[in-house]
Scaffold this motif. Structure first.
Motif, PDB file in Angstrom:
ATOM      1  N   ASP A 102       0.878  -1.164   0.000  1.00  0.00           N
ATOM      2  CA  ASP A 102       0.000   0.000   0.000  1.00  0.00           C
ATOM      3  C   ASP A 102       0.923   1.223   0.000  1.00  0.00           C
ATOM      4  O   ASP A 102       2.116   1.116   0.302  1.00  0.00           O
ATOM      5  N   ASP A 130      -0.199   5.141   0.893  1.00  0.00           N
ATOM      6  CA  ASP A 130      -0.451   6.163   1.924  1.00  0.00           C
ATOM      7  C   ASP A 130      -0.586   5.546   3.308  1.00  0.00           C
ATOM      8  O   ASP A 130      -1.462   4.726   3.535  1.00  0.00           O
ATOM      9  N   GLY A 131       0.305   5.935   4.174  1.00  0.00           N
ATOM     10  CA  GLY A 131       0.329   5.413   5.537  1.00  0.00           C
ATOM     11  C   GLY A 131       1.261   4.233   5.682  1.00  0.00           C
ATOM     12  O   GLY A 131       1.648   3.869   6.796  1.00  0.00           O
ATOM     13  N   THR A 132       1.630   3.594   4.559  1.00  0.00           N
ATOM     14  CA  THR A 132       2.503   2.412   4.625  1.00  0.00           C
ATOM     15  C   THR A 132       3.914   2.753   4.135  1.00  0.00           C
ATOM     16  O   THR A 132       4.874   2.634   4.881  1.00  0.00           O
ATOM     17  N   GLU A 148       0.088  -3.198   4.575  1.00  0.00           N
ATOM     18  CA  GLU A 148      -0.961  -2.175   4.666  1.00  0.00           C
ATOM     19  C   GLU A 148      -0.839  -1.367   5.955  1.00  0.00           C
ATOM     20  O   GLU A 148      -0.035  -1.678   6.832  1.00  0.00           O
ATOM     21  N   ASP A 149      -1.669  -0.310   6.054  1.00  0.00           N
ATOM     22  CA  ASP A 149      -1.674   0.500   7.291  1.00  0.00           C
ATOM     23  C   ASP A 149      -3.063   0.670   7.887  1.00  0.00           C
ATOM     24  O   ASP A 149      -3.198   1.194   8.996  1.00  0.00           O
ATOM     25  N   SER A 150      -4.122   0.297   7.137  1.00  0.00           N
ATOM     26  CA  SER A 150      -5.467   0.669   7.594  1.00  0.00           C
ATOM     27  C   SER A 150      -6.442  -0.508   7.556  1.00  0.00           C
ATOM     28  O   SER A 150      -6.192  -1.513   6.861  1.00  0.00           O
TER      29      SER A 150
HETATM   30 MG    MG Z   1      -2.971   3.217   3.281  1.00  0.00          MG
END
Ligand code: MG
Ligand code: XBP
Length: 258
Positions: free
Chosen positions: A10, A12-14, A183-185
């Protein structure tokens, strides 16, 4: 479990903490440029993040805060125009080098490539954003480090739908059993699991309280040898930071439940 062959990241955020000081700032710059008095605070943006996709997020905001505007003629094109301006601002921000990769990301990419693992991206964000983030942090050839970059509107349904991960798997011609999603979410975990993928999660400020049921392991980041990662959920981490050996071990022990 067949031997691990590929990592699907992923973005964004990862790969990077892009939301609070990147995307959110760019949305606000686009609103101001359009003469709109809309300002997404850190907290409000965290609420809106449950909707993936920038255009979809603007529409969600309007439905909650300015429902009357949604009835205006040409609103769909207005949202597209606003989002295009936001993307322009976001890319400009990335090009300043303002958003670095998260700790351990480049190290893990290097180790994975050296170990013969194929790399791909599956993200909800706009392709231009991925290119700008990777070139700002990895040089002009940064995007070429990934065999497949599946991003944004290339699929009809965004995360938590599994479409973008299925698109990446098809493009690599690999079955989900030999790939691992990073992933982050919670939306990302649901999307990856929907495509049958096992998932390793690295949380961030916006996602740390989310429900990661179905994830193999949840950590506070990939860590570095001198900056240990912390396991928040799941099996122990063999060493101080997430490396290819740990990913292979986790992937091998995971019962393929799909
Ligand atoms: Mg993300
Ligand atoms: C995160 C998203 C994206 C970004 C904004 O994507 O949901 O919508 O927040 O980017 P992921 P756009 O975690 O899948 O990388 O405005 O280009 O959609």
């Amino acid at each position: 479990m067949q031997e691990l062959k590929a990592l699907i990241f992923d973005v964004d955020g990862t790969l990077a903490d892009t939301e609070r000081d990147g995307h959110r700032v760019a949305f606000n710059q686009a609103f101001a440029e359009a003469g709109l008095d809309w300002e997404w605070s850190v907290e409000r943006y965290g609420q809106l993040l449950r909707v993936t996709g920038g255009k979809e997020r603007i529409r969600q905001y309007l439905s909650e805060d300015h429902p009357d505007i949604l009835d205006e003629p040409g609103i769909d094109q207005s949202i597209r125009d606003l989002h295009a301006a936001k993307t322009r601002h976001y890319v400009a921000l990335l090009e300043t080098g303002a958003i670095p990769l998260r700790p351990g990301v480049e190290r893990l990419m290097d180790e994975a490539a050296a170990d013969g693992l194929r790399l791909a991206i599956a993200t909800t964000t706009t392709p231009a954003n991925v290119t700008a983030l990777l070139q700002a942090n990895l040089g002009d050839e940064g995007p070429e480090r990934f065999e497949v970059i599946a991003a944004g509107d290339v699929v009809p349904e965004k995360k938590p739908a599994p479409d973008i991960f299925r698109h990446a798997l098809e493009a690599m011609d690999l079955p989900h059993q030999v790939c691992l999603a990073l992933e982050d979410s919670d939306n990302g975990v649901r999307a990856a699991r929907g495509a049958g993928l096992n998932v390793v999660v690295t949380t961030n400020e916006y996602t740390r309280e989310q429900d990661f049921s179905g994830a193999l392991v949840v950590l506070d980041g990939f860590g570095e040898p001198d900056r240990p990662a912390k396991v928040l959920q799941g099996p122990d981490l063999p060493g101080p930071c997430v490396n290819v050996a740990a990913l292979r071990e986790w992937a091998a022990t995971a019962a393929d439940t799909r």
